[in-house]
Design an enzyme around this catalytic site. Structure first.
Site: not given
Ligand code: NDP
Length: 479
Positions: A173, A248, A282, A383
């Site tokens: 997803k 991550e 990130c 963050e």
């Molecule tokens: P989210 O945690 O909101 O979302 C990440 C993914 O998880 C999306 O596909 C989201 O779907 C999905 N998701 C949300 N809720 C659920 C759930 N209950 N069950 C399963 N999947 C779920 O993060 P963001 O998209 O806002 O991304 C930003 C974050 O990602 C920042 O905190 C950043 O630091 C982190 N990040 C970390 C990296 C690393 O390698 N450590 C690299 C890049 C980013 P949907 O968007 O459709 O709600």
């Protein structure tokens, strides 16, 4: 345009026929719709993946490798189309999508296509006991890959490529905010000859579609990149089912600058590590600590450079900073800037929305530099994930080390110094998963990638990823 799920090698409407609007961040307009997939769609994707698994897991590594490399080549052939789609969907400058996002997605497939040909397991001869142990590295079965919106195809493929290279079938997803390139990828998968059902892409909300994936009792492993609170939630849901997890998560990375560094190189790179992708990486160095001997000089030079960054429409080649990904994200970042002011932070540059002519409803923000007096303030601890950095000075190595480690996150750190002993001391003591010395975001895909503390659990990259996506089984033979 209506995007569709990709299940069993075919494009499918969501069973409920419900849709979610997809926005273009550069002008704030809806430009497409994506499936609002339900549990039933996820179940279909799972069943398809399960059916494909026996054959895919027994497919030779040569064939798997060839298909992955073919996907990589097709991404390269379609670079322009994918880059345009990524830029439109995410708001990032087209130049960045062309130079980084799409080439890296192609590299992910090529890299794991090659890595699987070299992936080997151990054997242990038990001398004296007349036995030989060998380790099988078997694919897990059906696994989940869930990725965020900041580097959409780049991070989506970073998970999918090792998962399928290792012989798993996938339910994946992308973020609902940036679904476009995952949708386009599906077309390429058939052309590259990936068997039906090996990779299934389900679009929808995290809280419903994502939730159905993580709750699925037969999906045995989840590779997730996203926010720390979502990661925490996934860990809670997955724990009673003993799923394998790679998380991550967020970062609040220190960029530590000593006065003996190569100044110009540091300055140039610090602009990049602060504001690339609108600061929505990130790994961005969002906390800048500067040795007091060069603090005033750095401050003046940094502001001068940042002033020259061009905030503009993502499709313009002259744009350095495009639009933030969504209206709500822009508002969240602006709230942090207000908090900074309340906390006594000094906004040295930026802090305001930018109106781009002709695209007045786009989500543009000035690159923002906040001078803080203490590292304990909220903007220095939480963050923000936008084009916002804090700067403050330090006197001693011990002092800066303490501040660097005094956050809940532990993803990466950047050090600027030419003192080898200091480099070694600090690299050993920084509580992070990645240390860059005199550089930033220089990536070798063979290296372990991931964080400690609230930045996550597990490592991706190279054989680490292939180990995650396989189960080790020891076989002991007495002779
Ligand atoms: P989210 O945690 O909101 O979302 C990440 C993914 O998880 C999306 O596909 C989201 O779907 C999905 N998701 C949300 N809720 C659920 C759930 N209950 N069950 C399963 N999947 C779920 O993060 P963001 O998209 O806002 O991304 C930003 C974050 O990602 C920042 O905190 C950043 O630091 C982190 N990040 C970390 C990296 C690393 O390698 N450590 C690299 C890049 C980013 P949907 O968007 O459709 O709600």
């Amino acid at each position: 345009m209506k995007l569709k799920n990709f299940i069993n090698g075919k494009f499918e409407n969501p069973i409920s026929n419900e849709w979610i609007d997809n926005y273009n961040p550069s002008n704030g307009e809806v430009y497409g719709q994506i499936p609002n997939s339900s549990k039933a769609d996820v179940e279909n994707a799972y069943q398809t993946a399960k059916l494909a698994f026996p054959s895919w897991s027994q497919t030779t590594f040569e064939v798997r490798s060839r298909i992955l490399i073919k996907i990589s080549e097709l991404l390269e052939t379609n670079l322009q189309r994918f880059a345009e789609a990524e830029s439109k969907d995410n708001g990032k400058p087209i130049s960045l999508a062309k130079a980084i996002d799409i080439p890296r997605a192609a590299s992910n497939f090529r890299f794991f296509g090659n890595a699987i040909t070299q992936f080997a397991s151990e054997s242990h001869e038990s001398i004296g006991q007349k036995a030989i142990n060998y380790t099988l590295r078997q694919p897990i079965g059906v696994v989940a890959c869930i990725s965020p919106w900041n580097l959409p195809l780049y991070l989506f493929t970073w998970k999918i490529a090792p998962a399928i290279a290792a012989g798993n079938c996938v339910v994946a997803k992308p973020s609902e905010i940036t679904p476009m390139t995952a949708f386009l990828l599906a077309e390429i998968l058939n052309e590259a000859g990936l068997p039906k059902g090996v990779l299934n892409i389900v679009h929808g909300l995290g809280t419903t579609t994502g939730q159905a994936i993580i709750e699925h009792p037969e999906i045995k492993a989840i590779s997730f990149t996203g926010g720390t609170s979502t990661g925490e939630h996934i860990a809670r849901v997955a724990a009673p089912m003993f799923k394998k997890l790679s998380l991550e998560l967020g970062g609040k990375n220190p960029n530590i600058i000593f006065d003996d560094c190569d100044y110009e190189d540091m300055l140039e790179t610090t602009v990049r590590s602060s504001f690339t992708n609108q600061g929505q990486i990130c790994l961005c160095g969002s906390r800048i600590f500067i040795e007091d001997t060069i603090y005033e000089k750095f401050k003046a030079d940094f502001i001068e450079k940042v002033k020259k960054l061009n905030v503009g429409h993502p499709s313009e080649n002259t744009t350095n900073i495009g639009a933030l990904v969504s209206k709500s994200h822009l508002e969240k970042v602006l709230t942090f800037i207000d908090i900074a002011k309340e906390e006594g932070g000094n906004i040295l540059f930026g802090g305001k929305k930018v109106i781009v002519k002709g695209f007045e409803n786009g989500y543009y923000l000035e690159p923002t530099i906040i001078e803080v007096e203490t590292d304990n303030c909220k903007v220095n601890q939480e963050e923000i994930f936008g084009p916002v950095v804090t700067i403050m000075s330090f006197k001693t190595e011990d002092e800066v080390l303490e501040m660097a480690n005094k956050v809940k996150y532990g993803l990466s750190a950047t050090l600027w110094t030419n003192d080898l002993k200091r480099t070694m001391r600090l690299s050993n003591k920084l509580q992070v998963g990645i240390v860059w010395v005199n550089t930033w975001m220089l990536r070798d895909l063979r290296t372990p990638f991931g964080g400690v503390k609230a930045s996550g659990v597990g490592r991706e990259g190279g054989f680490e990823a292939l180990r995650f996506f396989t189960e080790a089984k020891n076989v002991c033979i007495k002779y």
